[in-house]
Design an enzyme around this catalytic site. Structure first.
Site, PDB file in Angstrom:
ATOM      1  N   ASP A  25       0.834  -1.194   0.000  1.00  0.00           N
ATOM      2  CA  ASP A  25       0.000   0.000   0.000  1.00  0.00           C
ATOM      3  C   ASP A  25       0.875   1.253   0.000  1.00  0.00           C
ATOM      4  OD1 ASP A  25      -3.034   0.814   0.607  1.00  0.00           O
ATOM      5  OD2 ASP A  25      -1.719   2.185   1.695  1.00  0.00           O
TER       6      ASP A  25
ATOM      7  N   ASN B 298      -2.695  12.972  -3.143  1.00  0.00           N
ATOM      8  CA  ASN B 298      -3.811  13.382  -4.008  1.00  0.00           C
ATOM      9  C   ASN B 298      -4.330  14.760  -3.635  1.00  0.00           C
ATOM     10  OD1 ASN B 298      -4.186  11.435  -5.988  1.00  0.00           O
ATOM     11  ND2 ASN B 298      -5.509  10.161  -4.746  1.00  0.00           N
TER      12      ASN B 298
ATOM     13  N   HIS C  37      -4.712  14.810  -8.296  1.00  0.00           N
ATOM     14  CA  HIS C  37      -4.956  13.416  -8.674  1.00  0.00           C
ATOM     15  C   HIS C  37      -4.084  12.972  -9.847  1.00  0.00           C
ATOM     16  CE1 HIS C  37      -8.343  12.473  -6.011  1.00  0.00           C
ATOM     17  NE2 HIS C  37      -8.659  13.758  -6.124  1.00  0.00           N
TER      18      HIS C  37
ATOM     19  N   ASP D  67      -1.886   9.695  -9.776  1.00  0.00           N
ATOM     20  CA  ASP D  67      -1.875   8.664 -10.820  1.00  0.00           C
ATOM     21  C   ASP D  67      -0.449   8.351 -11.254  1.00  0.00           C
ATOM     22  OD1 ASP D  67      -4.609   8.573 -10.726  1.00  0.00           O
ATOM     23  OD2 ASP D  67      -4.938   9.704 -12.574  1.00  0.00           O
TER      24      ASP D  67
ATOM     25  N   GLU E  68      -4.831   2.567  -4.015  1.00  0.00           N
ATOM     26  CA  GLU E  68      -3.371   2.584  -3.962  1.00  0.00           C
ATOM     27  C   GLU E  68      -2.798   1.276  -3.453  1.00  0.00           C
ATOM     28  OE1 GLU E  68      -4.764   4.500  -0.026  1.00  0.00           O
ATOM     29  OE2 GLU E  68      -5.481   4.230  -2.078  1.00  0.00           O
TER      30      GLU E  68
END
Length: 258
Positions: A117, A125, A130, A134, A163
């Site tokens: 994770d 984010n 975002h 990504d 994630e």
């Protein structure tokens, strides 16, 4: 049964030519054999042979071309659907469903499941955007995929959602899984720090569980998930072995696990 695939116009044209040749050769051959038993004038003989060749020659090419073009479209559509089903569009690794399907196919051989994770991903984010988030996920997936080459055996990787990623190391024991987890964590710590727009350090927390014979995959994943949250609670940027976290520092002093 293996599915026939047509993925190019060249294959369609080649198939059309072959179908046309077979369509013409079949009736011509039959008529030539049948007519050989009759005494016919040359003109009548060749007239019948010509007609037997002309009819399929006129009919077969357009029908074959249309049919094979449709088959090509279907093949391309199936390939695209397979790609969507099997590959996560953002990271390029296997989707959750396809990854877990693959893991189940090899689970009888034993191995270790890693739950990985990204640390502080919500903060990345929220702070950097975002699009940067990504990019972070893509970079983590890229580094993990490259790490598969150094796995102790067959290794499978997939995105479980958000994630979170999963890795299955077939036939790996606890020590091999620990070494691999340490290597992945270190690689991401060192190689994921130059992502444009990302102001935060990129690290991962990892929970590792060795699959026990007789357990279901869900049970092994649950143990890996518990170990992952232990790693999060212990300060992140580390891995925890399910049931044996205290042994990690002694065997892997280069790791931050504890």
């Amino acid at each position: 049964m293996k599915r026939m695939k047509l993925t190019s116009q060249r294959q369609v044209l080649t198939g059309t030519l072959l179908i046309t040749l077979i369509s013409v050769a079949s009736p011509v051959s039959v008529f030539m054999v049948v007519l050989s038993f009759f005494n016919m004038e040359s003109a009548a003989y060749w007239l019948i042979i010509g007609i037997s060749a002309a009819i399929p020659l006129l009919i077969a090419p357009p029908i074959a071309l249309i049919a094979l073009s449709l088959l090509r479209m279907i093949s391309e559509t199936i390939e695209k659907v397979d790609a969507v089903v099997r590959r996560d569009p953002l990271t390029g690794v296997s989707t959750r469903a396809f990854f877990l399907e693959q893991v189940r196919e090899h689970l009888a051989n034993g191995g270790a499941f890693l739950m990985i994770d990204a640390d502080h991903f919500k903060s990345i984010n929220d702070t950097d955007g975002h699009d940067v988030g990504d990019a972070v996920l893509r970079r983590i997936a890229e580094i993990m995929s490259l790490s598969m080459d150094h796995a102790p055996g067959r290794a499978l990787i997939g995105r479980l959602g958000g994630e979170e990623f999963g890795v299955f190391l077939e036939k790996a024991n606890e020590e091999q899984a620990a070494l691999f987890a340490a290597a992945v964590g270190s690689a991401i710590r060192l190689k994921a720090q130059k992502i444009p727009g990302c102001e935060s350090a990129v690290t991962v927390s990892i929970g590792v569980a060795v699959h026990a014979a007789g357990d279901r995959l869900e049970q092994t994943m649950k143990r890996a998930d518990v170990a992952l949250y232990q790693a999060k609670n212990a300060g992140r940027d580390r891995f925890i072995l399910s049931g044996s976290a205290q042994d990690v520092p002694a065997r892997l002093p280069q790791s931050k696990a504890g």
